[in-house]
Design an enzyme around this catalytic site. Structure first.
Site, PDB file in Angstrom:
ATOM      1  CG  ASP A   1      94.675 -41.619 -24.782  1.00  0.00           C
ATOM      2  OD1 ASP A   1      95.337 -42.332 -25.528  1.00  0.00           O
ATOM      3  OD2 ASP A   1      95.087 -40.556 -24.293  1.00  0.00           O
ATOM      4  CB  ILE A   2      95.688 -40.407 -19.361  1.00  0.00           C
ATOM      5  CG1 ILE A   2      95.448 -41.671 -18.524  1.00  0.00           C
ATOM      6  CG2 ILE A   2      95.889 -39.208 -18.447  1.00  0.00           C
ATOM      7  CD1 ILE A   2      96.591 -42.037 -17.609  1.00  0.00           C
TER       8      ILE A   2
ATOM      9  CD  GLU B   1      99.297 -41.545 -23.667  1.00  0.00           C
ATOM     10  OE1 GLU B   1      99.150 -40.724 -24.577  1.00  0.00           O
ATOM     11  OE2 GLU B   1     100.346 -42.203 -23.533  1.00  0.00           O
TER      12      GLU B   1
END
Length: 606
Positions: A481-482, A524
């Protein structure tokens, strides 16, 4: 010769005219009888289909509406059962409930958790559609207090402080605890908004199967009226929903009041006795007294086909009345029948006139064309038909002449034509094959990042789980996950957000190309499948990815963007399901985020 021609003309003319008229009359009579017969027979069939189809659409609409709170409870109870949410941490609790409410359907006005110790936590929407965190515990002396949340779910100012509140006394809590299963409360008046409401509750147990509390999603029923109207607006139908036990109105499409508020401000539910629609009322009592599911009633000269159905789901017991208007479905049939009769009569009269006056003048050119045809059949391809007449015979003559010319060309060039058509067919087959390959490829690729999509990776994970054959088939997944991606979008714009996703995808491809498959899981989030990789190797690959992203220069226009990842690693143990495997990786990501982000976490049992 002249006598023979006269006899032929007279004989053919009379036979054609008589046969034409008699055949037309007989055909029209038969068709008319068939149409009128099946018209009478089919109206009930059409209406029964419309009735059943409308009832099914209404049931599906109700199910979709009711499923919203059920799924919200189901999707979030895991964090409480696993002890992932510490209610003593007020900031994390507010963030958890606030995040759920922000993504929830607009019908949901609050999402909460009541404990067996009498504590209560949750988030609700106030009258300005703002999110407020609510709690009642020892810290508040059992009183309900409400705090306004900002966009990051941080507690702001205190907005309201009410009296003591014990969730264990509420209907939604009691029914879930008694049933030990997800359940709905009875319909009640919303204590802030002037609307009916209902609560879906889910009993929560810890990992030792001890009952710890009830998770509740609370929705208003006002939107159910609008959704029912949308379903039936093109079906010319009306719908009422009643509680089976009390006969009180739940929702309807006729703008009838579901409740009233008297001059003293007291709230009163309306019931079947209060509605003015006699056909609905009659159908309801026929069903209650005699279990008659289908009835046909007449109102103001119009027929209504009425279908009675029941909807039951986790304690909900509703009776649904669907009344479909006949004229809407059969008016077009009636109109088309009378139009058909009028047109058929006109056509019949015109045809009789034409057969009496015109047939004979069209017959002589036919014999001329027959003579030319005989010459052509004898091999005289130069024979030409007369085309001076500006009617069907002239057109037929031109068609005959074109046919003779093309036939000569086809005979001489048949092999060439066959080869040309074969080549065309091969080209079209090649184009179709290429198009199919492109389409199959596009169904596996995310359009923005050009990575594999969620569907592709799920299919490959399912194959690996199905074909798993012991330790030799070990494999792992990495969920990524960004960090603070929403902040990147908010500060630099969605163009930069898309740029970051694309750059991250390129880095992934460079690092993972020989190890496994990379997919954009959603937003994301990314998921990597690593065949032949145990959790130790997968952890090393994940760390390599994290370092590469952390040290990569993300420059969007004139702006340098700092990007980091939080990664979760989970290895397949040979027993778990696909959902369980993904959930483990997701839990590891969650732990990484909770402990500061920009790190890799390995899921450990328990």
């Amino acid at each position: 010769m002249e006598t023979m021609s006269h006899l032929l003309n007279r004989s053919i003319k009379n036979q054609i005219r008589n046969l034409f008229i008699s055949s037309l009359l007989v055909t029209m009579c038969i068709i008319s009888l068939i149409i009128f017969y099946y018209w009478k027979v089919s109206i009930d069939g059409i209406m029964q289909y419309a009735q059943e189809e409308t009832a099914q659409a209404v049931l599906q609409g109700i199910k979709d509406f009711v499923d919203v709170p059920l799924k919200l409870n189901e999707n979030n109870r895991y964090f409480l059962e696993k002890g992932l949410l510490d209610t003593n941490n007020e900031d994390n609790t507010a963030k958890f409930f606030g995040g759920v409410m922000r993504s929830a359907d607009e019908n949901v006005y609050s999402f909460s958790f009541g404990t067996e110790a009498g504590e209560y936590y949750g988030v609700r929407k106030n009258t300005d559609n703002q999110l407020e965190f609510m709690k009642s515990n020892k810290q508040t002396d059992g009183r309900s207090v409400y705090y306004l949340l900002d966009d990051n779910f941080k507690l702001r100012n205190l907005t309201q402080q009410l009296g003591k509140f014990d969730p264990r006394t509420r209907d939604w809590y009691i029914v879930a605890k008694e049933e030990q299963y997800p359940a709905f409360s009875d319909i009640y008046q919303h204590f802030v908004m002037k609307d009916l409401a209902i609560s879906a509750s889910y009993p929560v147990f810890d990992e030792d199967k001890n009952f710890i509390g009830v998770l509740g999603t609370h929705i208003t029923l006002n939107k159910l009226n609008d959704e029912l109207k949308d379903i039936v607006k093109n079906r010319r139908a009306k719908v009422y929903i009643f509680e089976e036990k009390s006969g009180k109105i739940v929702a309807n499409t006729e703008n009838a009041a579901n409740f009233t508020i008297d001059e003293s401000g007291n709230f009163h539910r309306d019931s079947i006795e209060n509605i003015k629609d006699d056909i609905i009322k009659k159908a309801y009592y026929l069903y209650k007294d005699y279990k008659k599911n289908n009835t046909k009633e007449v109102k103001n000269g119009e027929n209504f086909y009425i279908k009675m159905t029941e909807y039951r789901n986790h304690g909900i017991r509703w009776i649904i009345v669907v009344a479909v208007q006949e004229n809407y479905y059969v008016a077009a049939i009636k109109k088309s029948i009378w139009i058909s009769v009028a047109l058929s009569t006109i056509i019949l009269l015109i045809s009789i006139y034409m057969s009496a006056k015109k047939i004979d003048q069209y017959l002589l050119p036919v014999y001329d064309l027959i003579g030319i045809t005989k010459k052509f059949s004898a091999g005289n391809f130069r024979a030409k038909a007369e085309t001076s007449q500006k009617n069907e015979i002239g057109i037929l003559g031109e068609a005959f002449n074109n046919m003779s010319e093309h036939l000569a060309i086809l005979i001489n060039n048949l092999e060439q034509k066959v080869q040309e058509r074969t080549n065309e067919l091969e080209k079209k087959n090649q184009i179709l094959s290429e198009t199919k390959e492109k389409l199959e490829h596009s169904l596996q690729i995310d359009f923005l990042t050009e990575l594999y999509n969620r569907r592709f990776l799920i299919e490959n994970l399912e194959k690996m789980i199905k074909n798993y054959n012991g330790k030799s088939d070990v494999f792992s997944i990495i969920m990524m996950d960004i960090d603070f991606f929403k902040k990147i979008n908010d500060e630099y714009g969605h163009d930069c957000g898309d740029f970051v996703l694309q750059e991250v995808a390129k880095c992934f491809q460079e690092c993972i190309r020989e190890y496994g498959y990379i997919s954009r899981w959603g937003g994301e989030e990314f998921l990597i499948l690593l065949p032949s990789s145990d959790k130790k190797r997968a952890f090393g690959i994940a760390e390599k990815l994290r370092h590469n992203i952390e040290n990569h220069n993300f420059r969007c226009g004139k702006v340098d963007i700092k990007v980091t990842l939080t990664l979760g690693v989970a290895a397949y143990d040979g027993k778990m399901t696909l959902d369980s495997l993904i959930k483990r990786a997701d839990i590891a990501v969650y732990e990484g985020k909770k402990n500061g982000r920009n790190q890799t976490r390995l899921y450990e049992n328990g």
